[in-house]
Design a protein around this motif. Structure first.
Motif, PDB file in Angstrom:
ATOM      1  N   VAL A  54      21.837 -53.098-125.619  1.00 47.51           N
ATOM      2  CA  VAL A  54      20.859 -54.021-126.200  1.00 47.51           C
ATOM      3  C   VAL A  54      20.920 -55.364-125.466  1.00 47.51           C
ATOM      4  CG1 VAL A  54      20.171 -55.218-128.336  1.00 47.51           C
ATOM      5  CG2 VAL A  54      21.175 -52.930-128.467  1.00 47.51           C
ATOM      6  N   LEU A  55      19.779 -55.993-125.249  1.00 43.54           N
ATOM      7  CA  LEU A  55      19.752 -57.368-124.729  1.00 43.54           C
ATOM      8  C   LEU A  55      19.550 -58.331-125.901  1.00 43.54           C
ATOM      9  CD1 LEU A  55      17.599 -57.126-121.462  1.00 43.54           C
ATOM     10  CD2 LEU A  55      20.014 -56.562-121.838  1.00 43.54           C
ATOM     11  N   ALA A  56      20.393 -59.357-125.968  1.00 42.52           N
ATOM     12  CA  ALA A  56      20.329 -60.329-127.064  1.00 42.52           C
ATOM     13  C   ALA A  56      19.079 -61.187-126.997  1.00 42.52           C
ATOM     14  CB  ALA A  56      21.577 -61.216-127.039  1.00 42.52           C
ATOM     15  N   HIS A  57      18.487 -61.266-125.807  1.00 43.81           N
ATOM     16  CA  HIS A  57      17.244 -62.023-125.595  1.00 43.81           C
ATOM     17  C   HIS A  57      16.326 -61.201-124.699  1.00 43.81           C
ATOM     18  CE1 HIS A  57      19.289 -65.729-126.934  1.00 43.81           C
ATOM     19  NE2 HIS A  57      20.287 -65.371-126.152  1.00 43.81           N
ATOM     20  N   THR A  58      15.012 -61.293-124.944  1.00 46.14           N
ATOM     21  CA  THR A  58      14.072 -60.823-123.931  1.00 46.14           C
ATOM     22  C   THR A  58      14.381 -61.578-122.644  1.00 46.14           C
ATOM     23  OG1 THR A  58      12.340 -60.469-125.589  1.00 46.14           O
ATOM     24  CG2 THR A  58      11.638 -60.713-123.299  1.00 46.14           C
ATOM     25  N   PRO A  59      14.503 -60.871-121.492  1.00 50.01           N
ATOM     26  CA  PRO A  59      14.798 -61.601-120.247  1.00 50.01           C
ATOM     27  C   PRO A  59      13.780 -62.724-120.011  1.00 50.01           C
ATOM     28  CG  PRO A  59      15.050 -59.251-119.914  1.00 50.01           C
ATOM     29  CD  PRO A  59      14.459 -59.422-121.290  1.00 50.01           C
ATOM     30  N   PHE A  60      14.305 -63.923-119.704  1.00 54.00           N
ATOM     31  CA  PHE A  60      13.439 -65.110-119.647  1.00 54.00           C
ATOM     32  C   PHE A  60      13.611 -65.920-118.369  1.00 54.00           C
ATOM     33  CE2 PHE A  60      16.927 -68.029-120.479  1.00 54.00           C
ATOM     34  CZ  PHE A  60      17.832 -67.232-121.177  1.00 54.00           C
ATOM     35  N   SER A  61      14.632 -65.586-117.551  1.00 49.83           N
ATOM     36  CA  SER A  61      14.860 -66.448-116.393  1.00 49.83           C
ATOM     37  C   SER A  61      14.002 -66.077-115.184  1.00 49.83           C
ATOM     38  CB  SER A  61      16.351 -66.513-116.034  1.00 49.83           C
ATOM     39  OG  SER A  61      17.009 -65.305-116.275  1.00 49.83           O
ATOM     40  N   GLU A  62      13.330 -64.924-115.239  1.00 54.79           N
ATOM     41  CA  GLU A  62      12.428 -64.535-114.155  1.00 54.79           C
ATOM     42  C   GLU A  62      11.444 -63.496-114.685  1.00 54.79           C
ATOM     43  OE1 GLU A  62      14.828 -62.322-111.213  1.00 54.79           O
ATOM     44  OE2 GLU A  62      16.190 -61.912-112.870  1.00 54.79           O
ATOM     45  N   ALA A  63      10.294 -63.369-114.012  1.00 49.40           N
ATOM     46  CA  ALA A  63       9.352 -62.294-114.334  1.00 49.40           C
ATOM     47  C   ALA A  63       9.875 -61.032-113.662  1.00 49.40           C
ATOM     48  CB  ALA A  63       7.963 -62.646-113.823  1.00 49.40           C
ATOM     49  N   LEU A  64      10.157 -60.011-114.463  1.00 49.65           N
ATOM     50  CA  LEU A  64      10.738 -58.775-113.931  1.00 49.65           C
ATOM     51  C   LEU A  64       9.640 -57.892-113.358  1.00 49.65           C
ATOM     52  CD1 LEU A  64      13.028 -57.991-117.010  1.00 49.65           C
ATOM     53  CD2 LEU A  64      13.712 -59.145-114.878  1.00 49.65           C
ATOM     54  N   THR A  65       9.984 -57.086-112.378  1.00 50.90           N
ATOM     55  CA  THR A  65       9.005 -56.122-111.861  1.00 50.90           C
ATOM     56  C   THR A  65       8.807 -55.028-112.911  1.00 50.90           C
ATOM     57  OG1 THR A  65      10.688 -54.698-110.867  1.00 50.90           O
ATOM     58  CG2 THR A  65       9.815 -56.499-109.489  1.00 50.90           C
ATOM     59  N   PRO A  66       7.603 -54.433-112.960  1.00 52.62           N
ATOM     60  CA  PRO A  66       7.368 -53.329-113.900  1.00 52.62           C
ATOM     61  C   PRO A  66       8.368 -52.191-113.703  1.00 52.62           C
ATOM     62  CG  PRO A  66       5.292 -54.093-112.980  1.00 52.62           C
ATOM     63  CD  PRO A  66       6.379 -54.823-112.234  1.00 52.62           C
ATOM     64  N   ASP A  67       8.798 -51.967-112.457  1.00 52.74           N
ATOM     65  CA  ASP A  67       9.774 -50.899-112.199  1.00 52.74           C
ATOM     66  C   ASP A  67      11.106 -51.171-112.894  1.00 52.74           C
ATOM     67  OD1 ASP A  67       8.022 -49.486-110.728  1.00 52.74           O
ATOM     68  OD2 ASP A  67       8.946 -49.868-108.765  1.00 52.74           O
ATOM     69  N   LEU A  68      11.552 -52.424-112.834  1.00 49.83           N
ATOM     70  CA  LEU A  68      12.827 -52.775-113.456  1.00 49.83           C
ATOM     71  C   LEU A  68      12.716 -52.693-114.989  1.00 49.83           C
ATOM     72  CD1 LEU A  68      15.740 -53.641-113.036  1.00 49.83           C
ATOM     73  CD2 LEU A  68      14.967 -56.020-112.844  1.00 49.83           C
ATOM     74  N   VAL A  69      11.581 -53.167-115.525  1.00 50.87           N
ATOM     75  CA  VAL A  69      11.361 -53.044-116.971  1.00 50.87           C
ATOM     76  C   VAL A  69      11.326 -51.567-117.362  1.00 50.87           C
ATOM     77  CG1 VAL A  69       9.753 -53.504-118.871  1.00 50.87           C
ATOM     78  CG2 VAL A  69      10.145 -55.251-117.112  1.00 50.87           C
ATOM     79  N   GLY A  70      10.665 -50.759-116.530  1.00 52.46           N
ATOM     80  CA  GLY A  70      10.600 -49.320-116.788  1.00 52.46           C
ATOM     81  C   GLY A  70      11.987 -48.676-116.809  1.00 52.46           C
ATOM     82  N   GLU A  71      12.866 -49.165-115.951  1.00 48.77           N
ATOM     83  CA  GLU A  71      14.234 -48.659-115.925  1.00 48.77           C
ATOM     84  C   GLU A  71      14.952 -48.976-117.243  1.00 48.77           C
ATOM     85  OE1 GLU A  71      17.870 -48.963-112.886  1.00 48.77           O
ATOM     86  OE2 GLU A  71      16.010 -49.717-112.031  1.00 48.77           O
TER      87      GLU A  71
END
Ligand SMILES: [Zn+2]
Length: 324
Positions: free
Chosen positions: A184-201
């Motif tokens: 689980v991530l305690a926060h939605t990632p906020f320090s950069e815009a993630l690539t759709p591929d990384l989010v998909g992973e």
């Protein structure tokens, strides 16, 4: 849609029920108990939760000894991580809001308990004090865990049937979390815009993300990145949990309408939005004995749900009479 149970369930999901308060006769809507999945009890006054509609909370960083002393039958129901596990000198050591009772430095990847600074020692300590999750800090720019030490923490946590939740911040930290099978991530990632591929992973790995969008409301870059990332994650089928990081800055005790509205804007709407609030995580069983009561008319449309939730309160189950 006033008074139509089918329209109500189309809007809010199968758990929503039209009801009346037994004592006053006032009509409204009942929902299962609402949970804030990211708070810090030692930084807030918890007396306002029930009036503010929150029946359960997950403390993601506190003194395990103090947390273990809290009575079990209190509302809000509490699940906790105990102390945050971090590398030597890592986040949040040295922060003014983080007394040294709320973190443990893990400096050794040992899987054997009883070793000072060992991974197993730190996890076992939290488990002994009743932790339901293990929290790790993955913060770029300060000391960072190597893959071996983080892997050892996750391994021991999973052996104890405890999910691992990570504070992930900065370059490379999401990669580290993914490779270590953080749950689980305690926060939605906020320090950069993630690539759709990384989010998909992340979706593929079964990761769950706790929303915490509203803490970034005064930081345009962070709120923009987090909103974009959560939108992509949710659209790809990612599992989202409502959470506020209550205790971090000026946030309301109780349901945070700004958080819910920000999630709604990220495309998490209607019954999907309600699902993020009623998820019992990290427990398997729903909180018994209480329900959420929102007095007055049901929301007229999807867009009205966040503001409508502002009137949510926690009530004993027997105080509600179901109308349908
Ligand atoms: Zn936090």
């Amino acid at each position: 849609m006033n008074g139509d149970p089918f329209a109500l369930r189309a809007l809010l999901g199968p758990s929503a029920v039209l009801c009346r308060a037994a004592l006053t006769g006032s009509h409204g809507v009942a929902l299962p108990p609402l949970i804030d999945h990211h708070i810090h009890l030692h930084l807030i006054d918890e007396s306002g939760f029930a009036a503010g509609g929150i029946a359960g909370v997950v403390d993601l960083g506190g003194d395990p000894v103090a947390l273990a002393r809290r009575p079990l039958d209190h509302i809000p129901r509490l699940a906790y991580a105990g102390a945050i596990l971090t590398p030597r000198g890592g986040y949040p050591t040295g922060r003014t809001w983080a007394p040294d009772t709320i973190w443990r430095e893990v400096t050794d990847s040992s899987l054997h308990p009883g070793i000072a600074g060992g991974a197993a020692t730190a996890v076992q300590e939290q488990a002994t004090f009743g932790a339901a999750v293990i929290k790790v800090a993955l913060h770029a720019g300060t000391a960072a865990f190597d893959a071996m030490t983080l892997g050892a923490i996750v391994e021991v946590a999973h052996e104890n049937s405890l999910p691992v939740v990570a504070h992930v911040q900065g370059e490379g930290m999401l990669r580290l979390a993914l490779d270590a099978q953080v749950d689980v991530l305690a926060h939605t990632p906020f320090s950069e815009a993630l690539t759709p591929d990384l989010v998909g992973e992340c979706v593929e790995a079964g990761q769950q993300w706790i929303s915490t969008l509203d803490i970034h409301r005064d930081d345009p870059a962070a709120i923009s990145h987090a909103t974009q990332n959560l939108t992509t994650f949710a659209a790809a089928g990612g599992h989202v949990l409502y959470g506020t990081d209550l205790g971090n800055g000026d946030l309301p005790v109780g349901i945070n309408v700004r958080e819910v509205a920000a999630m709604n804007a990220a495309g998490i709407q209607g019954s999907a939005l309600i699902d993020t609030l009623i998820d019992a995580w990290p427990y398997n069983d729903a909180l018994a004995g209480v329900a959420t009561f929102v007095p007055g008319d049901p929301p007229a449309s999807i867009e009205h749900i966040p503001r409508w939730l502002a009137n949510a309160t926690v009530v004993p189950h027997e105080e509600l009479v179901h109308d349908d």
